[in-house]
Design an enzyme around this catalytic site. Structure first.
Site, PDB file in Angstrom:
ATOM      1  N   ASP A  41      31.483  37.801  22.568  1.00  0.00           N
ATOM      2  CA  ASP A  41      32.349  38.094  23.719  1.00  0.00           C
ATOM      3  C   ASP A  41      32.442  36.846  24.591  1.00  0.00           C
ATOM      4  O   ASP A  41      32.409  36.906  25.812  1.00  0.00           O
ATOM      5  CB  ASP A  41      31.804  39.276  24.520  1.00  0.00           C
TER       6      ASP A  41
ATOM      7  N   ASP B 145      25.816  37.308  29.337  1.00  0.00           N
ATOM      8  CA  ASP B 145      26.389  38.556  28.812  1.00  0.00           C
ATOM      9  C   ASP B 145      26.424  38.582  27.288  1.00  0.00           C
ATOM     10  O   ASP B 145      27.484  38.678  26.676  1.00  0.00           O
ATOM     11  CB  ASP B 145      27.807  38.714  29.390  1.00  0.00           C
TER      12      ASP B 145
HETATM   13  N1  LIG Z   1      21.504  35.725  35.199  1.00  0.00           N
HETATM   14  C1  LIG Z   1      22.464  35.853  36.112  1.00  0.00           C
HETATM   15  N2  LIG Z   1      22.402  35.159  37.260  1.00  0.00           N
HETATM   16  C2  LIG Z   1      23.376  35.283  38.191  1.00  0.00           C
HETATM   17  N3  LIG Z   1      24.448  36.093  38.064  1.00  0.00           N
HETATM   18  C3  LIG Z   1      24.565  36.813  36.943  1.00  0.00           C
HETATM   19  C4  LIG Z   1      23.576  36.736  35.907  1.00  0.00           C
HETATM   20  N4  LIG Z   1      23.955  37.566  34.915  1.00  0.00           N
HETATM   21  C5  LIG Z   1      25.109  38.132  35.306  1.00  0.00           C
HETATM   22  N5  LIG Z   1      25.490  37.689  36.523  1.00  0.00           N
HETATM   23  C6  LIG Z   1      26.695  38.093  37.259  1.00  0.00           C
HETATM   24  O1  LIG Z   1      26.984  39.441  36.962  1.00  0.00           O
HETATM   25  C7  LIG Z   1      28.260  39.557  36.324  1.00  0.00           C
HETATM   26  C8  LIG Z   1      28.209  40.607  35.238  1.00  0.00           C
HETATM   27  O2  LIG Z   1      27.256  40.234  34.280  1.00  0.00           O
HETATM   28  P1  LIG Z   1      27.551  40.375  32.740  1.00  0.00           P
HETATM   29  O3  LIG Z   1      28.764  39.614  32.387  1.00  0.00           O
HETATM   30  O4  LIG Z   1      26.286  40.046  32.035  1.00  0.00           O
HETATM   31  O5  LIG Z   1      27.775  41.942  32.633  1.00  0.00           O
HETATM   32  P2  LIG Z   1      29.000  42.740  32.005  1.00  0.00           P
HETATM   33  O6  LIG Z   1      28.430  43.583  30.955  1.00  0.00           O
HETATM   34  O7  LIG Z   1      30.123  41.829  31.673  1.00  0.00           O
HETATM   35  O8  LIG Z   1      29.424  43.648  33.121  1.00  0.00           O
HETATM   36  P3  LIG Z   1      30.889  44.218  33.235  1.00  0.00           P
HETATM   37  O9  LIG Z   1      30.723  45.642  32.901  1.00  0.00           O
HETATM   38  O10 LIG Z   1      31.211  43.866  34.637  1.00  0.00           O
HETATM   39  O11 LIG Z   1      31.789  43.524  32.257  1.00  0.00           O
HETATM   40  C9  LIG Z   1      28.584  38.179  35.818  1.00  0.00           C
HETATM   41  O12 LIG Z   1      29.956  37.965  35.757  1.00  0.00           O
HETATM   42  C10 LIG Z   1      27.916  37.295  36.842  1.00  0.00           C
HETATM   43  O13 LIG Z   1      28.757  37.142  37.970  1.00  0.00           O
HETATM   44 MG   LIG Z   2      30.596  39.889  31.472  1.00  0.00          MG
END
Ligand SMILES: Nc1ncnc2c1ncn2[C@@H]1O[C@H](COP(=O)(O)OP(=O)(O)OP(=O)(O)O)[C@@H](O)[C@H]1O
Ligand SMILES: [Mg+2]
Length: 246
Positions: A186, A203
């Site tokens: 992804d 992610d």
């Molecule tokens: N380790 C991290 N440190 C700081 N911010 C983070 C971190 N991991 C994730 N984030 C923030 O949280 C957001 C969502 O995280 P992630 O992309 O892992 O989840 P997601 O599964 O895509 O959630 P969604 O359902 O919103 O798509 C990221 O876009 C980022 O802004």
């Molecule tokens: Mg994401």
């Protein structure tokens, strides 16, 4: 559950009243099971206090928080009642590491969280720029917090001075990941953070091993996304798939 006690212990922003929106998210995220997981993490020292919500998504919420030693951490909390568990299943079925998982909502979400931890461990060990993974229990994943006071911005939201150099950094990390036997599946400018002048992949829960029947298809898609993004910025981004697999 005793919500007031839970909130008081883990969620109250000391000396500051939080907004109605944050309250609403918290009530949604911390169902009985998740709150119990928080208590368990706290007993083991992995969580002392959760601050603001960094992000609210369909599948997960990310909080900035602190462990008992005062280290800042990112806490990614998957929703059990997620709407998308059917599509999660496609990325679990066929992954030999998770052969015993049954297609039941809760099982899938917990396996997913475990999968993100494992994928992070593998990619971190391989030297990719990803948040350092620390621990996971049930639907909560604890990792390095990328950013300073606030979470770092996404690649899609920053203006790059040297896009071709950034493209190289992303390509190098994709190669390392592939060598370590994993496809992100992804990858795009929506799942890369920009911090300390470098791209950080995040992610990676849907990431699959190269033995997964769709691994090649996912890798091609990742390459296309990355090339497309950097092409828009004027970079000669071509042949990424061949570069990675060659
Ligand atoms: N380790 C991290 N440190 C700081 N911010 C983070 C971190 N991991 C994730 N984030 C923030 O949280 C957001 C969502 O995280 P992630 O992309 O892992 O989840 P997601 O599964 O895509 O959630 P969604 O359902 O919103 O798509 C990221 O876009 C980022 O802004
Ligand atoms: Mg994401």
């Amino acid at each position: 559950m005793d919500w007031d006690r839970f909130e008081d212990k883990f969620l109250r922003e000391k000396g500051r009243d939080k907004g109605a929106e944050q309250r609403k998210i918290e009530k949604e995220v911390f169902d009985e099971f998740t709150a119990d997981t928080v208590w368990k993490l706290a007993r083991r020292g992995h969580l002392d206090f959760l601050g603001g919500v960094v992000s609210t998504g369909k599948e997960a919420n990310v909080f900035k928080g602190w462990d008992r030693e005062g280290n800042v951490r990112a806490y990614k909390i998957y929703r059990i009642e997620t709407s998308n568990f059917q599509s999660m299943w496609d990325y679990i079925e066929g992954d030999k590491r998770f052969e015993r998982v049954r297609p039941v909502k809760r099982h899938i979400v917990l396996a997913w969280c475990q999968k993100e931890l494992k994928n992070l461990q593998t990619s971190h060990r391989a030297g990719c720029r990803v948040p350092e993974p620390f621990f996971s229990l049930n639907n909560i994943l604890i990792m390095q917090f990328i950013g300073n006071e606030f979470g770092a911005p996404l690649l899609k939201d920053v203006e790059l001075d040297e896009p071709s150099q950034v493209y190289r950094l992303v390509a190098e990390d994709m190669k390392k990941l592939h060598k370590a036997g994993i496809v992100h599946a992804d990858l795009s400018e929506f799942n890369v953070l920009w911090w300390q002048e470098k791209p950080w992949m995040i992610d990676i829960g849907q990431g699959v091993p190269l033995s997964h029947p769709k691994a090649d298809q996912f890798l091609r898609r990742d390459c296309e996304n990355v090339e497309k993004y950097f092409k828009k910025l004027g970079v000669k981004a071509e042949g990424l798939y061949e570069e990675i697999t060659g």
